[in-house]
Scaffold this motif. Structure first.
Motif, short mmCIF file in Angstrom:
data_model
loop_
_atom_site.label_atom_id
_atom_site.label_comp_id
_atom_site.label_asym_id
_atom_site.label_seq_id
_atom_site.Cartn_x
_atom_site.Cartn_y
_atom_site.Cartn_z
N GLY A 194 -2.85 -1.58 -1.44
CA GLY A 194 -2.72 -2.26 -0.17
C GLY A 194 -1.42 -3.00 0.04
N ALA A 195 -0.47 -2.86 -0.88
CA ALA A 195 0.76 -3.64 -0.85
C ALA A 195 1.94 -2.84 -0.31
CB ALA A 195 1.10 -4.15 -2.25
N ALA A 196 2.95 -3.58 0.12
CA ALA A 196 4.26 -3.01 0.39
C ALA A 196 5.04 -3.04 -0.92
CB ALA A 196 4.99 -3.80 1.46
N VAL A 197 5.33 -1.88 -1.46
CA VAL A 197 6.08 -1.77 -2.70
C VAL A 197 7.56 -1.66 -2.34
CG1 VAL A 197 6.50 -0.38 -4.75
CG2 VAL A 197 4.16 -0.72 -3.92
N LEU A 198 8.35 -2.64 -2.73
CA LEU A 198 9.76 -2.70 -2.36
C LEU A 198 10.62 -2.51 -3.61
CD1 LEU A 198 9.55 -5.74 0.09
CD2 LEU A 198 9.18 -3.30 0.57
N GLY A 223 6.84 9.27 -9.53
CA GLY A 223 6.68 7.88 -9.10
C GLY A 223 5.95 7.78 -7.78
N ALA A 224 6.29 8.67 -6.84
CA ALA A 224 5.61 8.67 -5.54
C ALA A 224 4.13 9.00 -5.70
CB ALA A 224 6.29 9.67 -4.61
N GLN A 225 3.82 9.98 -6.54
CA GLN A 225 2.42 10.35 -6.75
C GLN A 225 1.64 9.19 -7.35
OE1 GLN A 225 0.89 13.24 -5.81
NE2 GLN A 225 -1.00 12.20 -6.41
N TRP A 226 2.26 8.47 -8.28
CA TRP A 226 1.59 7.32 -8.87
C TRP A 226 1.30 6.26 -7.81
CZ3 TRP A 226 2.12 2.11 -9.40
CH2 TRP A 226 1.28 1.49 -10.33
N LEU A 227 2.25 6.01 -6.93
CA LEU A 227 2.06 5.01 -5.88
C LEU A 227 0.97 5.42 -4.90
CD1 LEU A 227 5.77 4.02 -5.21
CD2 LEU A 227 4.00 2.56 -6.21
N VAL A 228 0.90 6.70 -4.59
CA VAL A 228 -0.18 7.19 -3.72
C VAL A 228 -1.53 6.96 -4.38
CG1 VAL A 228 -1.24 9.27 -2.76
CG2 VAL A 228 1.21 8.89 -2.49
N GLU A 229 -1.65 7.35 -5.64
CA GLU A 229 -2.92 7.20 -6.35
C GLU A 229 -3.27 5.73 -6.58
OE1 GLU A 229 -2.39 9.50 -9.87
OE2 GLU A 229 -2.49 11.43 -8.81
N ALA A 230 -2.25 4.88 -6.68
CA ALA A 230 -2.48 3.44 -6.90
C ALA A 230 -2.82 2.72 -5.60
CB ALA A 230 -1.26 2.81 -7.55
N GLY A 231 -2.69 3.40 -4.46
CA GLY A 231 -3.12 2.82 -3.19
C GLY A 231 -2.09 1.99 -2.46
N ALA A 232 -0.78 2.22 -2.71
CA ALA A 232 0.25 1.49 -1.97
C ALA A 232 0.14 1.80 -0.48
CB ALA A 232 1.63 1.87 -2.49
N ALA A 233 0.43 0.79 0.36
CA ALA A 233 0.37 0.98 1.81
C ALA A 233 1.71 1.38 2.39
CB ALA A 233 -0.11 -0.31 2.47
N LEU A 234 2.79 0.95 1.74
CA LEU A 234 4.14 1.18 2.24
C LEU A 234 5.08 1.14 1.03
CD1 LEU A 234 5.80 -0.52 5.32
CD2 LEU A 234 6.92 -0.66 3.08
N VAL A 235 6.13 1.95 1.10
CA VAL A 235 7.14 1.93 0.03
C VAL A 235 8.51 1.81 0.69
CG1 VAL A 235 8.13 3.10 -1.96
CG2 VAL A 235 5.69 3.37 -1.45
N LEU A 258 4.34 10.31 2.82
CA LEU A 258 3.98 10.47 4.22
C LEU A 258 2.76 11.37 4.38
CD1 LEU A 258 7.54 10.78 5.79
CD2 LEU A 258 6.04 8.77 5.71
N GLY A 259 2.57 12.31 3.48
CA GLY A 259 1.38 13.15 3.51
C GLY A 259 0.12 12.35 3.26
N ALA A 260 0.24 11.26 2.53
CA ALA A 260 -0.91 10.39 2.23
C ALA A 260 -1.01 9.23 3.21
CB ALA A 260 -0.80 9.87 0.80
N GLY A 261 -0.14 9.20 4.23
CA GLY A 261 -0.18 8.11 5.20
C GLY A 261 0.47 6.83 4.72
N VAL A 262 1.31 6.93 3.71
CA VAL A 262 2.02 5.76 3.19
C VAL A 262 3.37 5.67 3.90
CG1 VAL A 262 2.99 4.65 1.15
CG2 VAL A 262 0.91 6.03 0.95
#
Length: 303
Positions: A194-198, A223-235, A258-262
């Protein structure tokens, strides 16, 4: 108040056998006079270890450095006043954001001089026309940018763009020219759901200069796949692109996120002024239908 980090070696023995050793380990600490006992407990907490029998630390140096997000240390001093950090590059006529893309132009529709004939004495206005590609300055990519059926700018939920919990990864010293990719191992020590990963790489120092366009750090596909699976909201990243632009046209980070809506925000700046944890991030573009990318006024709220 300055931030402090401890540099030290350690030797951990487990109660049920085995051990763990570290050299030149670095850990955020709450003050410059932290005791050895408190530092040992903080180390165990940060590493998430169980059944620890003993901890020995040596060669301890306390250094004034920005915090990097160690677990167990308050990221934001609650006594610090509320402040806002602007994370956007200003847009001006002629600005080159991404090499090869057109620079914005600003032309008058109504000058102040001409407006004086249209309004009451002493009243004047300026109306200007801004022509630019959506990929200008600091901008946000919606899924429509990558996928024809993806959500466009007008379809984005404001709740996914405003006041997001920010997890800032200060990675200036975690990559080099030979290893420019940001991998899952650099991100896996924190909860980003649910976080913005900066991603703070420091590459924004070259923004607007020829050096900005080549040799830049980027987020790997893993790294992108990990963030998708970890539930990031924005990168977000302070580099020329979240992908490796020198890879021959592949864009795995864009495709996966973007395919995961992030949401993706590129060309951030001033991330070094934002603590690793505890801030809130906002980056909202205008609601333009049938459009995938547009500049944002990105900012972090601290305190």
């Amino acid at each position: 108040m300055p931030d402090y980090r401890a540099h030290f070696d350690f030797d951990i023995r487990f109660a049920n056998g085995g051990g763990l050793r570290g050299e030149g380990f670095r850990l955020d600490v709450s003050s410059a006079d932290i005791s050895s006992d408190d530092l040992e407990l903080l180390l165990v907490s940060h590493l998430g270890l169980a059944l620890v029998g003993s901890v020995a630390i040596s060669d301890v140096r306390i250094v004034e450095e920005p915090h990097r997000g160690s677990r167990g240390v308050e990221a934001v001093d609650p006594h610090r006043p509320h402040r806002i950090v602007d994370l956007s590059h200003p847009i001006r006529a002629g600005l080159v954001t991404y090499p090869g893309l057109p620079a914005p132009t600003i032309t008058p529709h109504l000058t102040r001089e001409d407006s004086r004939a249209k309004y009451a004495p002493g009243t004047e206005f300026a109306m200007d026309i801004l022509t630019m590609i959506g990929n200008t300055g600091t901008y946000l990519d919606s899924p429509f940018h990558r996928y024809a059926g993806g959500t466009d700018l007008a379809g984005l939920e404001l709740s996914s763009l405003v006041g997001l919990r920010a997890e800032v990864f200060h990675l200036e010293d975690a990559w080099d020219a030979a290893n420019r990719g940001i991998r899952p191992e650099m991100l896996a020590d924190r909860d980003v759901r649910g976080a913005a990963v900066l991603l703070h790489t420091g590459w924004d120092r070259w923004f607007g200069q020829p050096e900005y366009g080549s040799g830049a750090p980027f987020l790997t596909g893993e790294g992108a796949q990990w963030l998708v699976e970890a539930g990031a909201a924005l990168v977000g990243i302070d580099s020329v692109n979240i992908d490796d632009t020198e890879s021959g046209g592949e864009r795995p980070a864009h495709s996966l996120l973007l395919g995961a809506g992030v949401h993706v925000v590129e060309h951030l700046t001033n991330l070094g002024e934002v603590p690793a944890r505890g801030a809130r991030f906002t980056a909202a573009p205008p609601a333009v239908e049938g459009f995938g990318t547009f500049p944002v006024r990105a900012f972090a709220e601290i305190g």
